[in-house]
Design a protein around this motif. Sequence first.
Motif, PDB file in Angstrom:
ATOM      1  N   ASN A 296     -11.455   0.787   7.489  1.00  0.00           N
ATOM      2  CA  ASN A 296     -11.292  -0.450   6.731  1.00  0.00           C
ATOM      3  C   ASN A 296     -10.579  -1.535   7.536  1.00  0.00           C
ATOM      4  O   ASN A 296     -10.769  -2.728   7.301  1.00  0.00           O
ATOM      5  CB  ASN A 296     -10.519  -0.176   5.444  1.00  0.00           C
ATOM      6  CG  ASN A 296     -10.694  -1.271   4.418  1.00  0.00           C
ATOM      7  OD1 ASN A 296     -11.732  -1.375   3.779  1.00  0.00           O
ATOM      8  ND2 ASN A 296      -9.678  -2.104   4.264  1.00  0.00           N
ATOM      9  N   GLY A 297      -9.766  -1.126   8.504  1.00  0.00           N
ATOM     10  CA  GLY A 297      -9.076  -2.099   9.340  1.00  0.00           C
ATOM     11  C   GLY A 297      -9.884  -2.590  10.520  1.00  0.00           C
ATOM     12  O   GLY A 297      -9.441  -3.479  11.251  1.00  0.00           O
ATOM     13  N   ILE A 298     -11.079  -2.029  10.704  1.00  0.00           N
ATOM     14  CA  ILE A 298     -11.937  -2.409  11.837  1.00  0.00           C
ATOM     15  C   ILE A 298     -13.062  -3.334  11.397  1.00  0.00           C
ATOM     16  O   ILE A 298     -13.361  -4.336  12.047  1.00  0.00           O
ATOM     17  CB  ILE A 298     -12.527  -1.158  12.515  1.00  0.00           C
ATOM     18  CG1 ILE A 298     -11.414  -0.233  13.017  1.00  0.00           C
ATOM     19  CG2 ILE A 298     -13.455  -1.543  13.661  1.00  0.00           C
ATOM     20  CD1 ILE A 298     -10.536  -0.832  14.086  1.00  0.00           C
ATOM     21  N   THR A 299     -13.715  -3.000  10.282  1.00  0.00           N
ATOM     22  CA  THR A 299     -14.855  -3.791   9.844  1.00  0.00           C
ATOM     23  C   THR A 299     -14.808  -4.029   8.336  1.00  0.00           C
ATOM     24  O   THR A 299     -14.460  -3.128   7.561  1.00  0.00           O
ATOM     25  CB  THR A 299     -16.188  -3.101  10.207  1.00  0.00           C
ATOM     26  OG1 THR A 299     -17.279  -3.771   9.560  1.00  0.00           O
ATOM     27  CG2 THR A 299     -16.205  -1.645   9.800  1.00  0.00           C
ATOM     28  N   SER A 300     -15.191  -5.209   7.925  1.00  0.00           N
ATOM     29  CA  SER A 300     -15.190  -5.584   6.502  1.00  0.00           C
ATOM     30  C   SER A 300     -16.282  -4.858   5.728  1.00  0.00           C
ATOM     31  O   SER A 300     -16.277  -4.871   4.483  1.00  0.00           O
ATOM     32  CB  SER A 300     -15.375  -7.099   6.361  1.00  0.00           C
ATOM     33  OG  SER A 300     -16.608  -7.512   6.949  1.00  0.00           O
ATOM     34  N   ALA A 301     -17.218  -4.223   6.420  1.00  0.00           N
ATOM     35  CA  ALA A 301     -18.322  -3.542   5.749  1.00  0.00           C
ATOM     36  C   ALA A 301     -17.847  -2.359   4.914  1.00  0.00           C
ATOM     37  O   ALA A 301     -18.502  -1.960   3.946  1.00  0.00           O
ATOM     38  CB  ALA A 301     -19.344  -3.065   6.775  1.00  0.00           C
ATOM     39  N   VAL A 302     -16.693  -1.809   5.259  1.00  0.00           N
ATOM     40  CA  VAL A 302     -16.245  -0.565   4.617  1.00  0.00           C
ATOM     41  C   VAL A 302     -15.849  -0.782   3.161  1.00  0.00           C
ATOM     42  O   VAL A 302     -16.095   0.074   2.308  1.00  0.00           O
ATOM     43  CB  VAL A 302     -15.079   0.055   5.424  1.00  0.00           C
ATOM     44  CG1 VAL A 302     -14.536   1.292   4.724  1.00  0.00           C
ATOM     45  CG2 VAL A 302     -15.546   0.404   6.827  1.00  0.00           C
ATOM     46  N   ALA A 303     -15.243  -1.906   2.831  1.00  0.00           N
ATOM     47  CA  ALA A 303     -14.816  -2.161   1.454  1.00  0.00           C
ATOM     48  C   ALA A 303     -15.988  -2.054   0.488  1.00  0.00           C
ATOM     49  O   ALA A 303     -15.858  -1.492  -0.611  1.00  0.00           O
ATOM     50  CB  ALA A 303     -14.157  -3.531   1.354  1.00  0.00           C
ATOM     51  N   GLY A 304     -17.124  -2.566   0.878  1.00  0.00           N
ATOM     52  CA  GLY A 304     -18.305  -2.499   0.031  1.00  0.00           C
ATOM     53  C   GLY A 304     -18.803  -1.079  -0.169  1.00  0.00           C
ATOM     54  O   GLY A 304     -19.369  -0.751  -1.224  1.00  0.00           O
TER      55      GLY A 304
END
Length: 317
Positions: A296-304
């Motif tokens: 989650n701290g690397i890419t915003s894609a994870v939140a989704g």
Amino acid sequence: MPLDPDLEGFLELAQMGRLTGKSQPMHTLSVEQARREFEQTSAILDPSPPGSVAVTELTVTARDGHVLPARLYRAPGTAQLPAIVYIHGGGYVVGSLDSHDSICRRLAASGQYAVFAPAYRLAPEAGFPTAVNDTLDAANWLAEQAGNLQLDSRRITVAGDSVGATLATVLAITAVKTPQQLAFKPWAQLLFYPVTDTSRQRNSHRQYAEDYLLETATLEWFYQHYCPHAQQRLDWRVSPLLAEGLTALAPAYISLAQYDPLYDEGQAYAQLLEASGTAVTLQVQSGLTHDFLRMNGITSAVAGIYAEVLSWLEEQR
């Protein structure tokens, strides 16, 4: 789809570290070194997991008397909740409750589910089938203690990432194959980039063998520690893709990474479950690599991804 640009930048930094001698592939390290380095990655991959989640430290006594640590995560103020049994990955050799703490916090933060995270003994100190037995014992303990913990024993989802997902499949298959060994029938399965066949390599093992975080040589290093005898890799509890005579299991949400040596066997396992009559939702996370759930701290894609998972679980009610 090309690599996620933020993740690509992270991987380039990791590769630079190897070129400058600051880091080495995991399979070239000692077990102790590998464990330390893996733990240290958690603060980099997801430095700010939800802090408001209440965490209760628990212990589970395994069948041989060994005491296993476990944790229960839940949002404050929640009453009786359905539970997710979350089993951490790490190739049976590395990984811990701490390394996957952020995943459990994020799954529990919505207040829709409590998350029970059991530890299991690692290889090479404890080889196959210790991790399987520890996981079964922990899952049965949770079912027995559900009322005391204000959990709904009728809605327990089994979940995990990498070999943690493999162990989750063991619970789901056991519930149907030998139901007397498991004290509950799983409500659903959440399987993130699972290991499903340690007995052979497929095209994705060659295509993504290096430079995509998890390396094929590291997978083999893991398997040698956990299953030193080739025959052990044919056991369905290590390679669930080899399970025979499967009938319908709990509905499964399978989430794979596009750039992962395990991609092909994940696809094959989804097909096996569908053929068994299991309801399967297969998601391929484009542009991402193995271990994305901790990123989650690397890419915003994870939140989704977390939002999709929780939405899917709600649909199973």
